[in-house]
Design a protein around this motif. Structure first.
Motif, PDB file in Angstrom:
ATOM      1  N   LEU A  29      24.325 -62.890 -24.356  1.00 10.47           N
ATOM      2  CA  LEU A  29      25.227 -63.452 -25.370  1.00 10.47           C
ATOM      3  C   LEU A  29      24.461 -63.721 -26.667  1.00 10.47           C
ATOM      4  CD1 LEU A  29      27.309 -65.862 -23.103  1.00 10.47           C
ATOM      5  CD2 LEU A  29      28.112 -63.744 -24.207  1.00 10.47           C
ATOM      6  N   LEU A  51      22.602 -63.867 -18.641  1.00 10.29           N
ATOM      7  CA  LEU A  51      23.853 -63.745 -19.384  1.00 10.29           C
ATOM      8  C   LEU A  51      23.739 -64.439 -20.743  1.00 10.29           C
ATOM      9  CD1 LEU A  51      26.777 -62.952 -19.734  1.00 10.29           C
ATOM     10  CD2 LEU A  51      27.434 -65.074 -18.563  1.00 10.29           C
ATOM     11  N   ALA A  52      23.143 -65.643 -20.712  1.00 10.29           N
ATOM     12  CA  ALA A  52      22.974 -66.362 -21.973  1.00 10.29           C
ATOM     13  C   ALA A  52      22.141 -65.534 -22.945  1.00 10.29           C
ATOM     14  CB  ALA A  52      22.312 -67.718 -21.727  1.00 10.29           C
ATOM     15  N   GLN A  85      33.160 -60.986 -21.162  1.00  7.99           N
ATOM     16  CA  GLN A  85      33.256 -61.354 -22.566  1.00  7.99           C
ATOM     17  C   GLN A  85      32.207 -60.593 -23.395  1.00  7.99           C
ATOM     18  OE1 GLN A  85      32.122 -65.414 -23.696  1.00  7.99           O
ATOM     19  NE2 GLN A  85      34.278 -65.744 -24.178  1.00  7.99           N
ATOM     20  N   THR A 127      32.838 -63.852 -15.708  1.00  9.53           N
ATOM     21  CA  THR A 127      33.731 -63.827 -16.866  1.00  9.53           C
ATOM     22  C   THR A 127      32.942 -63.763 -18.175  1.00  9.53           C
ATOM     23  OG1 THR A 127      33.894 -66.206 -16.587  1.00  9.53           O
ATOM     24  CG2 THR A 127      35.785 -64.913 -15.905  1.00  9.53           C
ATOM     25  N   GLY A 128      31.795 -64.428 -18.184  1.00 14.41           N
ATOM     26  CA  GLY A 128      30.946 -64.378 -19.377  1.00 14.41           C
ATOM     27  C   GLY A 128      30.503 -62.965 -19.669  1.00 14.41           C
ATOM     28  N   ASP A 138      31.610 -67.234 -10.788  1.00 15.30           N
ATOM     29  CA  ASP A 138      32.736 -66.969 -11.683  1.00 15.30           C
ATOM     30  C   ASP A 138      32.370 -67.004 -13.165  1.00 15.30           C
ATOM     31  OD1 ASP A 138      34.293 -66.567  -9.593  1.00 15.30           O
ATOM     32  OD2 ASP A 138      35.472 -68.448  -9.754  1.00 15.30           O
ATOM     33  N   ASP A 139      31.661 -68.089 -13.535  1.00 13.10           N
ATOM     34  CA  ASP A 139      31.404 -68.217 -14.965  1.00 13.10           C
ATOM     35  C   ASP A 139      30.548 -67.070 -15.483  1.00 13.10           C
ATOM     36  OD1 ASP A 139      29.187 -69.125 -13.601  1.00 13.10           O
ATOM     37  OD2 ASP A 139      28.753 -70.770 -14.995  1.00 13.10           O
TER      38      ASP A 139
END
Lengths: 220, 652
Positions: A103, A99-100, A27, A23-24, A19-20
């Motif tokens: 971001l 993902l990080a 974003q 959603t990330g 999930d995280d």
């Protein structure tokens, strides 16, 4: 089995994301793309370099991604990022790392040496792990350096040759991945000054110049 | 994303960034470790620097830091390339107009420490990469790393030597041939001087001189130990006019007891000896006293337009005040030349004093032709800076007379005669560039023209009742030195003074309290406090807030330890020995005083027209970065000295 290889070739990309991460990712997708019309001094460039390991002919494996930022003329140690794919990693960790990393990049223009080599590795891992079609705005120093510093060389050269030409101390033997990224970042710093002098003074113009240089030189 | 999810993503991003930072920082540290002071710093301090050091590129020709860019925001360490520093402000003492910096060197230490704009312009002369540490991080590191702190402080000191050398080069026509006045005598003048034994017949000695084409001859006895000098002027006075037979031994015609210095003495020492004793040659010997060379005045002043000897001769030969006026102008000119050649403050002020002494003595002699004091013991005393051998370019008169009235003679009548004499001398001194004392501390003032007993009584009275005025007087009159006449009288006064000081500890305590009234103008936030003098905002009085602090403390320690000298440097060194203070500690203090004095001299030289009163107010903003730093260090030394005084005399 260590490394990232076993985690690639997923049948159904992105469906099993936790999930995280999912959603990330949304974003990140929704995040605004910065205007590329700012002058270099006000643009945030992310310099990216990868380290790969040759496991067998024709299939290199991504080992790490090093990235650092050139902003307001300076390389900033606090704005650096290192993704390590060696060691024992579970799928969720790799997804979170990627993902990080996304971001961290934001939608900034990316710089590297030989986009043609770096980009496919990133695209593949992003597609296969996160289901992301990783299409970035690239500045390719391999093509831009001969275009901007044509008095030094008007044909592409190996990175080490450029380091030699600019007397950048590169150390002996194998460099660690971040060291390589930092050297490319220094080349970018020099390039940005030169480009400004040639009125290629915004990210947009530099990206266009990079694409033109690689296109022209490959096709003519 | 809910909060938990956000947290896990933030944590991941942070850990990737942490790892990124660690690697960039490690890369920087690898470079820094190859250079001082980073190679001495502990791992934590080095990591702190590396973590916060950005990497910036400066293309050839670009200005990195300049005075117009506001407060300096980064401390730079050059990674590759070359940076050129030049001064932007007024050209001052330690001009280092050509400072090239290369890999591993940092800048601008002074400005970033002080949080102010740089006074230098730093320009990249080649494409250069620099690590740059934000100013606030620099200050944190200064506070936390003793090695880094020491480096930054010492860096300034090391530049002092360098800048002195450059200053000297600048003024010399042939830089590499220039021998500075700091050179030891072993490298100056004739190294194989001709010498003959004392028994040599006169005729043979003269033939030797004639054949060698020399004007002077050294007479040396056993083991080449010099016993005399024979010069052409001796030929006239002692041979021709004295009808000395030519077969007499040369020892009968020579000037005995020649002035000698050891080889390791410097050209300064030789120069000072020549000025003090009015001689033209100084014999140089090894440590055993054997002749190894001769240094002539010509050797020392080959390049100098105004020679010491000429001035000395002009002074001694002056028939009237007009002649002396000219000579004292030359003293000033010579002093300027020496200043330009990089002569240090201590030596320079001693020179000015030595030559001014000669002028004063000649004035006294000329006036004695009209005022006779035959059969009376008396001495002319110098007070204040003149008494301490610390005259700068603008020093007014501080003098007095001590006399010993013969039995049965009226003290008053004698005093009147001395006062009349002193008035003439004071006026003549004024005409020769020593302005009359505003405070009327002059021999023509009946208060300061006293018989020996009254001087002693006066001293005792000041010491017994240390009222403010007495303390003020002590700071002037206790630095006395006999300039002319019977120096035994002054010795007598000195013994009395030291004896009195010894038995009256309260007095020294009061002096100490007084000496602590004024503190060095060091700011907490800024480098300097410049608002202490309401009439001169932005300026620092280098005398009041600088040299006087050293002078006052030195006087107290000299009195406390029975040191006879009046010169501040000598007082400090000698009393330090008796107080077993460390050598390096006292050297740093004397160096600091010398720097302030040099700054005063330089300032007076630049500001003051000859004959005009220079002053001691400087604007620290107009100093170059190096001078500012050294000045700040010098004030710190003053504070250190005061702290010690405070402890020694239990003053809170």
């Amino acid at each position: 089995m260590f490394g990232i290889k076993k985690l690639l070739f997923r049948d159904q990309p992105a469906t099993q994301l936790v999930d995280d991460v999912r959603t990330g990712l949304e974003q990140w997708r929704d995040s605004a793309t910065p205007g590329f019309d700012e002058v270099h001094f006000h643009s945030r460039y992310v310099v990216v370099d990868i380290a790969t390991r040759s496991r067998q002919a024709g299939s290199d494996e991504l080992q790490s991604i090093s990235a650092t930022v050139v902003r307001r003329g300076a390389i900033r140690p606090a704005e650096s990022c290192f993704v390590d794919f060696t060691g024992e990693l579970d799928a969720d960790t790799v997804d979170r790392q990627l993902l990080a990393f996304l971001l961290f990049l934001g939608k900034a223009p990316l710089a590297t040496y030989h986009v043609a080599y770096v980009e496919p590795f990133l695209q593949r891992v992003m597609r296969e792990r996160l289901g992301v079609d990783f299409q970035s705005q690239w500045i390719d120093l391999a093509w831009l350096l001969p275009s901007m510093f044509d008095e030094k060389s008007h044909t592409p050269l190996p990175l080490d040759r450029w380091l030699e030409i600019f007397a950048l101390e590169a150390g002996d033997g194998r460099r660690d991945p971040m060291e390589n990224a930092l050297l490319i970042a220094r080349l970018l710093q020099m390039l940005l000054v030169r480009a400004t002098g040639k009125e290629v003074d915004t990210a947009a113009k530099l990206i266009a110049e990079s694409q033109a240089a690689s296109f022209l030189r490959r096709t003519h | 994303m809910n909060t938990q999810q956000e947290n896990s993503m933030t944590a991941m991003e942070n850990s990737l960034r942490q790892e990124g930072l660690r690697r960039v920082s490690g890369n920087t540290a690898t470079f820094l470790r190859r250079h001082a002071p980073f190679n001495r710093m502990d791992a934590g301090a080095l990591a702190f620097f590396s973590d916060h050091a950005q990497i910036a590129f400066y293309p050839a020709g670009s200005e990195i830091i300049g005075p117009d860019a506001g407060n300096v925001r980064y401390f730079h360490v050059i990674e590759s390339g070359k940076v050129y520093a030049r001064q932007a402000g007024e050209v001052t003492l330690t001009e280092y107009s050509q400072l090239h910096l290369g890999a591993g060197e940092g800048f601008p230490i002074g400005a970033v420490t002080a949080g102010r704009p740089s006074t230098n312009i730093y320009t990249a002369t080649e494409d250069s990469f620099c690590y740059r540490l934000p100013a606030e991080r620099f200050l944190e590191l200064m506070a936390s790393s003793p090695e880094f702190n020491l480096f930054c402080t010492q860096y300034i000191a090391s530049l002092l030597d360098q800048s002195r050398r450059q200053l000297q080069l600048q003024f010399s026509q042939k830089a590499n041939e220039q021998q500075t006045l700091n050179s030891p005598l072993s490298g100056i003048g004739s190294r194989t001087p001709l010498h003959v034994v004392p028994e040599t017949p006169l005729r043979q000695a003269l033939e030797t001189m004639s054949q060698a084409g020399i004007g002077s001859l050294v007479i040396a006895g056993e083991n080449r130990k010099p016993v005399g000098v024979f010069t052409r002027s001796d030929l006239l006075d002692r041979v021709v006019l004295a009808d000395l037979p030519q077969d007499s031994p040369i020892s009968a015609a020579m000037s005995p007891t020649p002035f000698m210095l050891e080889e390791h003495a410097t050209a300064y020492d030789a120069m000072l000896a020549m000025a003090t004793h009015g001689i033209r040659h100084v014999l140089v010997t090894d440590i055993e006293g054997r002749l190894t060379g001769v240094v002539s005045e010509r050797d020392l002043f080959a390049l100098q337009r105004v020679g010491l000897r000429q001035i000395r001769q002009a002074i001694d030969a002056a028939k009237d005040i007009e002649g002396l006026q000219h000579a004292s102008g030359d003293v000033r000119l010579l002093a300027f030349n020496m200043l330009a050649q990089g002569v240090g403050a201590e030596q320079l002020t001693q020179f000015i004093s030595a030559l001014n002494d000669a002028v004063t003595r000649r004035i006294l002699q000329i006036n004695l032709e009209r005022h006779a004091f035959d059969g009376i013991d008396w001495a002319w005393l110098a007070f204040g800076s003149e008494g301490r051998d610390e005259q700068t370019f603008s020093t007014d008169q501080d003098n007095g007379i001590v006399f010993a009235p013969p039995e049965g003679e009226s003290v008053d009548a004698l005093k009147q005669r001395f006062l009349a004499f002193a008035l003439d001398v004071n006026k003549d001194l004024d005409r020769c560039g020593f302005p009359l004392c505003k405070g009327n501390i002059m021999a023509s003032n009946p208060q300061w023209c006293l018989p020996l007993d009254e001087w002693k009584e006066q001293f005792s009275q000041w010491i017994r009742t240390p009222q403010p005025e007495a303390l003020l007087n002590a700071t002037i009159f206790f630095d006395f030195r006999p300039l002319f006449g019977k120096s035994e009288l002054a010795d007598n006064m000195r013994r009395h003074l030291l004896g009195q000081a010894e038995v009256n500890p309260i007095f020294l305590q009061a002096m100490a309290r007084n000496a602590l009234d004024v503190a060095p103008p060091l700011g907490k936030l800024r480098d300097f406090l410049t608002d202490l003098e309401p009439d001169n905002p932005g300026k620092i009085d280098l005398k009041k807030y600088g040299s006087r602090i050293f002078v006052d403390v030195a006087r107290i320690y000299a009195l406390a330890t029975g040191v006879h000298n009046t010169n501040t440097g000598q007082r400090l060194r000698q009393s330090a020995q008796r107080l077993s203070m460390k050598n390096e500690e006292i050297n740093a203090i004397v160096e600091a005083l010398n720097f302030i004095q040099l700054l005063r001299l330089q300032h007076q030289y630049l500001e003051g027209e000859p004959g005009e009163q220079g002053h001691n107010l400087i604007d620290p903003e107009k100093l170059n970065e190096l001078d500012r730093r050294i000045l700040k260090e010098s004030f710190r030394q003053a504070r250190k000295l005061q702290t010690r005084l405070k402890l020694d005399y239990q003053i809170n």
